[in-house]
Design an enzyme around this catalytic site. Structure first.
Site, PDB file in Angstrom:
ATOM      1  N   THR A   4      41.859 -53.459  72.307  1.00 53.20           N
ATOM      2  CA  THR A   4      40.625 -53.555  73.084  1.00 53.20           C
ATOM      3  C   THR A   4      39.497 -53.916  72.136  1.00 53.20           C
ATOM      4  O   THR A   4      39.455 -53.422  71.006  1.00 53.20           O
ATOM      5  CB  THR A   4      40.304 -52.232  73.817  1.00 53.20           C
ATOM      6  OG1 THR A   4      38.979 -52.336  74.365  1.00 53.20           O
ATOM      7  CG2 THR A   4      40.382 -51.017  72.913  1.00 53.20           C
ATOM      8  N   GLY A   5      38.613 -54.787  72.594  1.00 57.37           N
ATOM      9  CA  GLY A   5      37.501 -55.181  71.732  1.00 57.37           C
ATOM     10  C   GLY A   5      37.080 -56.604  72.024  1.00 57.37           C
ATOM     11  O   GLY A   5      37.401 -57.147  73.090  1.00 57.37           O
ATOM     12  N   GLY A  55      40.352 -63.660  77.635  1.00 58.48           N
ATOM     13  CA  GLY A  55      40.301 -62.899  76.385  1.00 58.48           C
ATOM     14  C   GLY A  55      41.678 -62.710  75.774  1.00 58.48           C
ATOM     15  O   GLY A  55      42.636 -63.420  76.094  1.00 58.48           O
ATOM     16  N   ASP A  56      41.759 -61.736  74.898  1.00 56.62           N
ATOM     17  CA  ASP A  56      43.001 -61.476  74.155  1.00 56.62           C
ATOM     18  C   ASP A  56      44.027 -60.680  74.960  1.00 56.62           C
ATOM     19  O   ASP A  56      45.235 -60.781  74.705  1.00 56.62           O
ATOM     20  CB  ASP A  56      42.686 -60.680  72.887  1.00 56.62           C
ATOM     21  CG  ASP A  56      42.026 -59.346  73.230  1.00 56.62           C
ATOM     22  OD1 ASP A  56      41.073 -59.343  74.054  1.00 56.62           O
ATOM     23  OD2 ASP A  56      42.456 -58.303  72.710  1.00 56.62           O
ATOM     24  N   GLY A 109      37.506 -59.969  72.334  1.00 58.18           N
ATOM     25  CA  GLY A 109      38.762 -60.704  72.449  1.00 58.18           C
ATOM     26  C   GLY A 109      38.891 -61.949  71.592  1.00 58.18           C
ATOM     27  O   GLY A 109      39.981 -62.247  71.092  1.00 58.18           O
ATOM     28  N   THR A 143      38.354 -51.910  78.749  1.00 60.32           N
ATOM     29  CA  THR A 143      39.733 -52.362  78.995  1.00 60.32           C
ATOM     30  C   THR A 143      40.679 -51.163  78.944  1.00 60.32           C
ATOM     31  O   THR A 143      40.383 -50.174  78.271  1.00 60.32           O
ATOM     32  CB  THR A 143      40.086 -53.355  77.870  1.00 60.32           C
ATOM     33  OG1 THR A 143      39.255 -54.487  78.036  1.00 60.32           O
ATOM     34  CG2 THR A 143      41.538 -53.777  77.861  1.00 60.32           C
ATOM     35  N   ARG A 175      36.615 -68.138  81.033  1.00 60.39           N
ATOM     36  CA  ARG A 175      36.983 -67.524  79.745  1.00 60.39           C
ATOM     37  C   ARG A 175      38.156 -66.541  79.891  1.00 60.39           C
ATOM     38  O   ARG A 175      38.193 -65.724  80.805  1.00 60.39           O
ATOM     39  CB  ARG A 175      35.761 -66.792  79.187  1.00 60.39           C
ATOM     40  CG  ARG A 175      35.991 -66.096  77.839  1.00 60.39           C
ATOM     41  CD  ARG A 175      36.279 -64.632  78.009  1.00 60.39           C
ATOM     42  NE  ARG A 175      36.296 -63.913  76.721  1.00 60.39           N
ATOM     43  CZ  ARG A 175      36.774 -62.691  76.562  1.00 60.39           C
ATOM     44  NH1 ARG A 175      37.270 -62.040  77.593  1.00 60.39           N
ATOM     45  NH2 ARG A 175      36.780 -62.117  75.391  1.00 60.39           N
TER      46      ARG A 175
HETATM   47  N1  ASP Z   1      39.467 -57.419  74.831  1.00 61.17           N
HETATM   48  C1  ASP Z   1      38.865 -57.623  76.113  1.00 61.17           C
HETATM   49  C2  ASP Z   1      38.485 -59.082  76.229  1.00 61.17           C
HETATM   50  O1  ASP Z   1      37.967 -59.639  75.276  1.00 61.17           O
HETATM   51  C3  ASP Z   1      37.640 -56.797  76.360  1.00 61.17           C
HETATM   52  C4  ASP Z   1      37.742 -55.347  75.945  1.00 61.17           C
HETATM   53  O2  ASP Z   1      38.732 -54.919  75.395  1.00 61.17           O
HETATM   54  O3  ASP Z   1      36.785 -54.628  76.185  1.00 61.17           O
HETATM   55  O4  ASP Z   1      38.636 -59.638  77.283  1.00 61.17           O
END
Ligand code: ASP
Length: 316
Positions: free
Chosen positions: A234-235, A213-214, A237, A183, A211
């Site tokens: 990022t991570g 995400g965050d 979500g 991301t 789906r």
């Molecule tokens: N946070 C993002 C999500 O969950 C993915 C990512 O940051 O790699 O969609």
């Protein structure tokens, strides 16, 4: 006479309150369980080069008096166009083999925000998020409706094959046990003391059932408030949504008076770590302090400040 003396004093006090006299910018290109041996030297050089290019765009805007909002939007657009990152071109694939993009932008001065989710044919989702913020009465649009709005706004519409990149396709085929991340995000403070945050993503590889995400959720993956800070996450979500990570960092500053880095550290390395919520954040506060905290082995990141301090890093 007294009157003449009072006016400049008022002007000086007003300027002190309204101008931060400094600018700061931080960017990320995703966090994950990467280690140096996952990459060739050429790949690492390429990531560093693209992080530097993106940072330069933001630096140029901020140092010439541009707004934090323009800086975060332009930087994220550049990273969306770069196939190395999981946003725009280069986005990961869903379970069904499509690309569904999410993005959000927030203005810390007004708390205005715009977000889009599940977009399949808009070249730059971050630009669409900004249009949602500025030209619609809503905060978040999704799917077909978001595309329709993009068309009405005259944004560039692409065939969904535009987002295809071979490495992302192969990573879906392998259905990585380590989900591919990457991301992008940017946070900035401008010379007028305004903060802004932007995040854009293809989400998580192999996601299904629409789906989201965050990243496009205000307070989860993206948040900005002139009273405290601007944060892009990022991570994984689902954890960032449940723990309202970016707003939590702001709230710790607002209600507990925690400095930016302590607030980010507490949320990422204690609260999230305890529940195995992996990921990280980049953040900048109203004084130009920067924090990059992550509980994974790596996070593509870079930052720059007006005083010349500059950093580009990938691993812990
Ligand atoms: N946070 C993002 C999500 O969950 C993915 C990512 O940051 O790699 O969609």
């Amino acid at each position: 006479m007294l009157r003449i003396l009072t006016i400049p004093l008022v002007v000086v006090m007003f300027s002190v309150q309204c101008f931060s006299q400094t600018w700061s910018i931080a960017i990320h290109g995703g966090a994950g369980s990467m280690i140096p041996s996952d990459f060739t030297k050429e790949q690492l050089d390429e990531y560093q080069k693209e992080l530097k290019n993106a940072l330069e765009i933001g630096k140029n805007i901020l140092s010439s008096g541009g707004t934090a909002l323009d800086a975060v939007q332009q930087v994220v657009m550049y990273m969306e166009d770069c196939p190395l990152f999981n946003a725009g071109k280069g986005a990961v694939f869903t379970h069904e083999g499509h690309n569904e993009l999410d993005a959000a932008i927030m203005d810390g001065k007004t708390l205005d925000a715009g977000a889009v989710a599940g977009v399949t044919n808009v070249k730059n989702p971050i630009l669409l998020a900004r249009k949602v913020m500025e030209n619609s009465p809503h905060v978040m649009l999704s799917g077909k409706g978001a595309s329709e709005f993009a068309r009405l706004q005259g944004l560039e519409i692409v065939d969904s094959s535009y987002f295809f990149t071979k490495p992302r396709w192969e990573s879906l085929q392998k259905v990585l046990e380590k989900e591919k991340m990457g991301t992008v995000g940017c946070v900035a403070l401008d010379l007028n003391g305004n903060l802004a945050a932007a995040t854009s993503t293809g989400g998580m590889t192999n996601k299904r059932w629409g789906r989201i995400g965050d990243s496009p959720i205000i307070g989860a993956g993206t948040y900005a408030n002139n009273a405290t800070c601007a944060v892009s996450a990022t991570g994984h979500g689902e954890f960032f949504i449940r723990y309202t990570v970016t707003h939590d960092i702001s709230a710790l500053m607002e209600y507990k008076n925690l400095p930016l880095d302590s607030a980010a550290n507490l949320v990422i390395n204690y609260k999230l770590e305890k529940v195995h919520g992996s990921g990280g954040v980049i953040a900048v506060d109203k004084n130009g302090n920067i924090s990059t905290q992550f509980n994974t082995t790596g996070m593509f990141r870079a930052y720059a400040k007006k005083d010349g301090e500059e950093y580009i890093g990938i691993f812990k």
